[in-house]
Design a protein around this motif. Structure first.
Motif, PDB file in Angstrom:
ATOM      1  N   HIS A  26     -59.846 -54.514   2.961  1.00 15.66           N
ATOM      2  CA  HIS A  26     -60.754 -54.393   4.125  1.00 15.66           C
ATOM      3  C   HIS A  26     -60.006 -54.000   5.404  1.00 15.66           C
ATOM      4  CE1 HIS A  26     -59.510 -58.659   4.580  1.00 15.66           C
ATOM      5  NE2 HIS A  26     -59.655 -58.404   5.861  1.00 15.66           N
ATOM      6  N   LYS A  27     -58.671 -53.912   5.343  1.00 19.34           N
ATOM      7  CA  LYS A  27     -57.908 -53.513   6.540  1.00 19.34           C
ATOM      8  C   LYS A  27     -57.675 -51.995   6.605  1.00 19.34           C
ATOM      9  CE  LYS A  27     -57.184 -57.491   8.619  1.00 19.34           C
ATOM     10  NZ  LYS A  27     -56.087 -58.379   8.716  1.00 19.34           N
ATOM     11  N   LYS A  28     -58.389 -51.270   5.738  1.00 19.80           N
ATOM     12  CA  LYS A  28     -58.221 -49.810   5.732  1.00 19.80           C
ATOM     13  C   LYS A  28     -58.605 -49.206   7.097  1.00 19.80           C
ATOM     14  CE  LYS A  28     -60.642 -46.676   3.313  1.00 19.80           C
ATOM     15  NZ  LYS A  28     -61.164 -45.905   2.165  1.00 19.80           N
ATOM     16  N   THR A  29     -59.680 -49.709   7.695  1.00 17.92           N
ATOM     17  CA  THR A  29     -60.097 -49.178   8.991  1.00 17.92           C
ATOM     18  C   THR A  29     -59.068 -49.543  10.076  1.00 17.92           C
ATOM     19  OG1 THR A  29     -61.668 -50.994   8.835  1.00 17.92           O
ATOM     20  CG2 THR A  29     -62.602 -48.809   9.073  1.00 17.92           C
ATOM     21  N   LEU A  30     -58.464 -50.722   9.932  1.00 20.34           N
ATOM     22  CA  LEU A  30     -57.438 -51.113  10.906  1.00 20.34           C
ATOM     23  C   LEU A  30     -56.267 -50.138  10.830  1.00 20.34           C
ATOM     24  CD1 LEU A  30     -56.221 -54.446  12.087  1.00 20.34           C
ATOM     25  CD2 LEU A  30     -54.526 -53.131  10.879  1.00 20.34           C
ATOM     26  N   LEU A  31     -55.849 -49.826   9.595  1.00 23.34           N
ATOM     27  CA  LEU A  31     -54.738 -48.878   9.427  1.00 23.34           C
ATOM     28  C   LEU A  31     -55.097 -47.547  10.094  1.00 23.34           C
ATOM     29  CD1 LEU A  31     -51.950 -48.513   7.797  1.00 23.34           C
ATOM     30  CD2 LEU A  31     -53.325 -47.159   6.234  1.00 23.34           C
ATOM     31  N   LEU A  35     -53.089 -45.757  13.211  1.00 25.53           N
ATOM     32  CA  LEU A  35     -52.235 -44.591  12.935  1.00 25.53           C
ATOM     33  C   LEU A  35     -52.865 -43.241  13.289  1.00 25.53           C
ATOM     34  CD1 LEU A  35     -50.488 -45.469   9.518  1.00 25.53           C
ATOM     35  CD2 LEU A  35     -49.686 -45.902  11.841  1.00 25.53           C
ATOM     36  N   SER A  36     -54.180 -43.203  13.480  1.00 25.90           N
ATOM     37  CA  SER A  36     -54.847 -41.896  13.638  1.00 25.90           C
ATOM     38  C   SER A  36     -54.274 -41.094  14.815  1.00 25.90           C
ATOM     39  CB  SER A  36     -56.359 -42.070  13.777  1.00 25.90           C
ATOM     40  OG  SER A  36     -56.621 -42.916  14.847  1.00 25.90           O
ATOM     41  N   LYS A  37     -53.946 -41.796  15.915  1.00 21.20           N
ATOM     42  CA  LYS A  37     -53.417 -41.101  17.093  1.00 21.20           C
ATOM     43  C   LYS A  37     -52.080 -40.425  16.761  1.00 21.20           C
ATOM     44  CE  LYS A  37     -53.172 -42.250  21.963  1.00 21.20           C
ATOM     45  NZ  LYS A  37     -53.015 -43.379  22.863  1.00 21.20           N
ATOM     46  N   ARG A  38     -51.290 -41.107  15.939  1.00 21.94           N
ATOM     47  CA  ARG A  38     -49.971 -40.565  15.549  1.00 21.94           C
ATOM     48  C   ARG A  38     -50.125 -39.269  14.770  1.00 21.94           C
ATOM     49  NH1 ARG A  38     -45.882 -41.290  18.525  1.00 21.94           N
ATOM     50  NH2 ARG A  38     -44.385 -40.400  17.085  1.00 21.94           N
ATOM     51  N   LEU A  39     -51.110 -39.276  13.859  1.00 24.48           N
ATOM     52  CA  LEU A  39     -51.359 -38.059  13.075  1.00 24.48           C
ATOM     53  C   LEU A  39     -51.779 -36.941  14.019  1.00 24.48           C
ATOM     54  CD1 LEU A  39     -51.607 -40.265  10.706  1.00 24.48           C
ATOM     55  CD2 LEU A  39     -53.116 -38.599   9.627  1.00 24.48           C
ATOM     56  N   PHE A  40     -52.640 -37.299  14.985  1.00 23.59           N
ATOM     57  CA  PHE A  40     -53.159 -36.304  15.917  1.00 23.59           C
ATOM     58  C   PHE A  40     -52.021 -35.693  16.741  1.00 23.59           C
ATOM     59  CE2 PHE A  40     -55.005 -35.192  20.070  1.00 23.59           C
ATOM     60  CZ  PHE A  40     -55.902 -34.234  19.657  1.00 23.59           C
ATOM     61  N   VAL A  41     -51.188 -36.554  17.371  1.00 24.82           N
ATOM     62  CA  VAL A  41     -50.132 -36.007  18.241  1.00 24.82           C
ATOM     63  C   VAL A  41     -49.066 -35.260  17.442  1.00 24.82           C
ATOM     64  CG1 VAL A  41     -50.393 -37.671  20.126  1.00 24.82           C
ATOM     65  CG2 VAL A  41     -48.773 -38.166  18.331  1.00 24.82           C
ATOM     66  N   SER A  42     -48.932 -35.597  16.160  1.00 26.68           N
ATOM     67  CA  SER A  42     -47.924 -34.913  15.339  1.00 26.68           C
ATOM     68  C   SER A  42     -48.531 -33.700  14.622  1.00 26.68           C
ATOM     69  CB  SER A  42     -47.340 -35.868  14.299  1.00 26.68           C
ATOM     70  OG  SER A  42     -47.076 -37.126  14.853  1.00 26.68           O
ATOM     71  N   ALA A  43     -49.811 -33.410  14.932  1.00 26.45           N
ATOM     72  CA  ALA A  43     -50.530 -32.287  14.307  1.00 26.45           C
ATOM     73  C   ALA A  43     -50.449 -32.346  12.786  1.00 26.45           C
ATOM     74  CB  ALA A  43     -49.988 -30.958  14.832  1.00 26.45           C
ATOM     75  N   ILE A  44     -50.704 -33.550  12.262  1.00 27.24           N
ATOM     76  CA  ILE A  44     -50.691 -33.732  10.806  1.00 27.24           C
ATOM     77  C   ILE A  44     -52.129 -33.903  10.338  1.00 27.24           C
ATOM     78  CG2 ILE A  44     -50.071 -35.471   9.052  1.00 27.24           C
ATOM     79  CD1 ILE A  44     -47.322 -35.516  10.297  1.00 27.24           C
ATOM     80  N   ALA A  45     -52.485 -33.182   9.291  1.00 30.48           N
ATOM     81  CA  ALA A  45     -53.896 -33.069   8.919  1.00 30.48           C
ATOM     82  C   ALA A  45     -54.401 -34.210   8.051  1.00 30.48           C
ATOM     83  CB  ALA A  45     -54.118 -31.731   8.208  1.00 30.48           C
ATOM     84  N   SER A  46     -53.514 -34.871   7.299  1.00 23.88           N
ATOM     85  CA  SER A  46     -54.018 -35.894   6.366  1.00 23.88           C
ATOM     86  C   SER A  46     -53.049 -37.068   6.257  1.00 23.88           C
ATOM     87  CB  SER A  46     -54.215 -35.289   4.979  1.00 23.88           C
ATOM     88  OG  SER A  46     -52.938 -35.108   4.380  1.00 23.88           O
ATOM     89  N   ALA A  66     -44.457 -46.054  12.866  1.00 24.44           N
ATOM     90  CA  ALA A  66     -45.676 -46.394  12.122  1.00 24.44           C
ATOM     91  C   ALA A  66     -45.715 -47.897  11.807  1.00 24.44           C
ATOM     92  CB  ALA A  66     -45.740 -45.574  10.835  1.00 24.44           C
ATOM     93  N   LEU A  67     -44.570 -48.446  11.406  1.00 22.63           N
ATOM     94  CA  LEU A  67     -44.528 -49.872  11.048  1.00 22.63           C
ATOM     95  C   LEU A  67     -44.810 -50.732  12.286  1.00 22.63           C
ATOM     96  CD1 LEU A  67     -41.425 -49.950   8.649  1.00 22.63           C
ATOM     97  CD2 LEU A  67     -43.850 -49.937   8.007  1.00 22.63           C
ATOM     98  N   GLU A  68     -44.278 -50.301  13.435  1.00 22.14           N
ATOM     99  CA  GLU A  68     -44.516 -51.079  14.655  1.00 22.14           C
ATOM    100  C   GLU A  68     -45.993 -51.041  15.041  1.00 22.14           C
ATOM    101  OE1 GLU A  68     -41.737 -50.372  17.830  1.00 22.14           O
ATOM    102  OE2 GLU A  68     -40.037 -50.908  16.556  1.00 22.14           O
ATOM    103  N   LEU A  69     -46.635 -49.882  14.777  1.00 24.05           N
ATOM    104  CA  LEU A  69     -48.057 -49.779  15.111  1.00 24.05           C
ATOM    105  C   LEU A  69     -48.916 -50.696  14.237  1.00 24.05           C
ATOM    106  CD1 LEU A  69     -48.378 -45.938  15.707  1.00 24.05           C
ATOM    107  CD2 LEU A  69     -48.715 -47.744  17.399  1.00 24.05           C
ATOM    108  N   VAL A  70     -48.410 -51.000  13.067  1.00 26.44           N
ATOM    109  CA  VAL A  70     -49.182 -51.822  12.141  1.00 26.44           C
ATOM    110  C   VAL A  70     -49.077 -53.316  12.480  1.00 26.44           C
ATOM    111  CG1 VAL A  70     -49.291 -52.529   9.713  1.00 26.44           C
ATOM    112  CG2 VAL A  70     -49.102 -50.121  10.288  1.00 26.44           C
ATOM    113  N   THR A  71     -48.029 -53.714  13.212  1.00 26.41           N
ATOM    114  CA  THR A  71     -47.876 -55.147  13.513  1.00 26.41           C
ATOM    115  C   THR A  71     -48.894 -55.584  14.559  1.00 26.41           C
ATOM    116  OG1 THR A  71     -46.240 -54.782  15.267  1.00 26.41           O
ATOM    117  CG2 THR A  71     -45.378 -55.115  13.040  1.00 26.41           C
TER     118      THR A  71
END
Ligand SMILES: C[S@@+](CC[C@H](N)C(=O)[O-])C[C@H]1O[C@@H](n2cnc3c(N)ncnc32)[C@H](O)[C@@H]1O
Length: 272
Positions: A26-31, A35-46, A66-71
């Motif tokens: 159930h923490k999939k949405t939390l992940l 992380l979504s902003k990181r993908l966006f700024v790094s121009a990563i599609a998936s 990424a690990l720090e963002l998850v804490t």
């Protein structure tokens, strides 16, 4: 787009491997939200593409990000005040001289827990003391080192400690306060992962490991508690949060009262 269930499983394993943190399904949405902003700024599609980067040799520093963002770093001053009352009492019973009293805030986040403890030690410990405060997240450790907190976050500091150990900010620091240098300089902040081999740390009279084991599964909790038992002096004390319990997780400790533990070996030795 959030990760698929299959991709989420890969992240679950990676995060657990490096931090011990278990993210249930159930923490999939939390992940995704972390992380979504990181993908966006790094121009990563998936999320699959991002994962491949994280596990590649070029992705080492991004993995740390990424690990720090998850804490989850939520904390506040004098959280669970009964612990600080208990520490005050046990300091009172300590011999007034002899070996330095040593304490460790083992998942300190941005420093509120460590500075709360430092204030109590400074006020009630009658012999020299030292305090290590560590966290896996290097960004919160940098914040902790500064010792600057917005006023709204300091309301739980007892007034006599506010007067003695905090200074009001002026100019651009209006609305903030700073822990006095005499106290700041006595706390050693460090980035440290509880999943790593904890060598050369020495032994402590007191370890606070509060509100972090809730993120671990039983197997990880047991392994970390075993590791910590090697860093507790025989007569030492271990504090977890009131919402955590070592019951059924570790036989290395026994409970003095809810959330406060000592080493089972110490009890056994003093039984006879
Ligand atoms: C919710 S905060 C608790 C802060 C403080 N102990 C308190 O009770 O207010 C949990 C902290 O544990 C840290 N943490 C998570 N996994 C860790 C690990 N493997 N090693 C060290 N710290 C970790 C997080 O970065 C976070 O700052």
């Amino acid at each position: 787009m959030p990760p698929s269930d299959k991709t989420f499983t890969r992240y679950q394993d990676l995060i657990k491997l490096h931090t011990g943190i278990y993210l249930p399904p159930h923490k999939k949405t939390l992940l995704h939200s972390r992380l979504s902003k990181r993908l966006f700024v790094s121009a990563i599609a998936s999320y699959d593409e991002y994962f491949d980067w994280l596990v590649s040799s070029a992705g080492e520093s991004e993995l740390q990000v990424a690990l720090e963002l998850v804490t989850t770093n939520e904390t506040y001053f004098f959280r669970e005040p009964a612990h600080f009352e208990f520490i005050k009492e046990l300091l009172d019973k300590q011999p007034k001289s002899g070996e330095r009293f040593s304490a460790w805030s083992a998942a300190s986040s941005s420093g509120e827990e460590a500075y709360s403890l430092a204030m109590v030690l400074q006020a009630y410990c009658f012999k020299p003391w030292e305090l290590l405060a560590s966290d896996i997240n290097s960004s919160v450790i940098s914040e902790a080192k500064k010792g600057i907190y917005i006023n709204q976050r300091t309301s739980k500091i007892p007034p006599e400690f506010l007067n003695k150990y905090c200074r009001k900010g002026v100019g651009k620091f209006q609305g903030y306060l700073r822990i006095v240098p005499e106290l700041r300089n006595k706390v050693k902040f460090d980035t440290l992962n509880l999943m790593s081999t904890l060598q050369d740390l020495g032994k402590f009279d007191l370890i606070l490991i509060r509100n972090v084991m809730i993120y671990f599964d039983d197997e990880t909790r047991e392994a970390i508690l075993r590791k910590l038992s090697k860093h507790l002096k025989p007569s030492g004390w271990l504090f977890v949060s009131h919402s955590e319990s070592l019951h059924g997780v570790s036989g290395d400790y026994y409970s003095i009262k809810p959330s406060i533990y000592r080493l089972a070996a110490y009890r056994d030795e003093h039984r006879n």
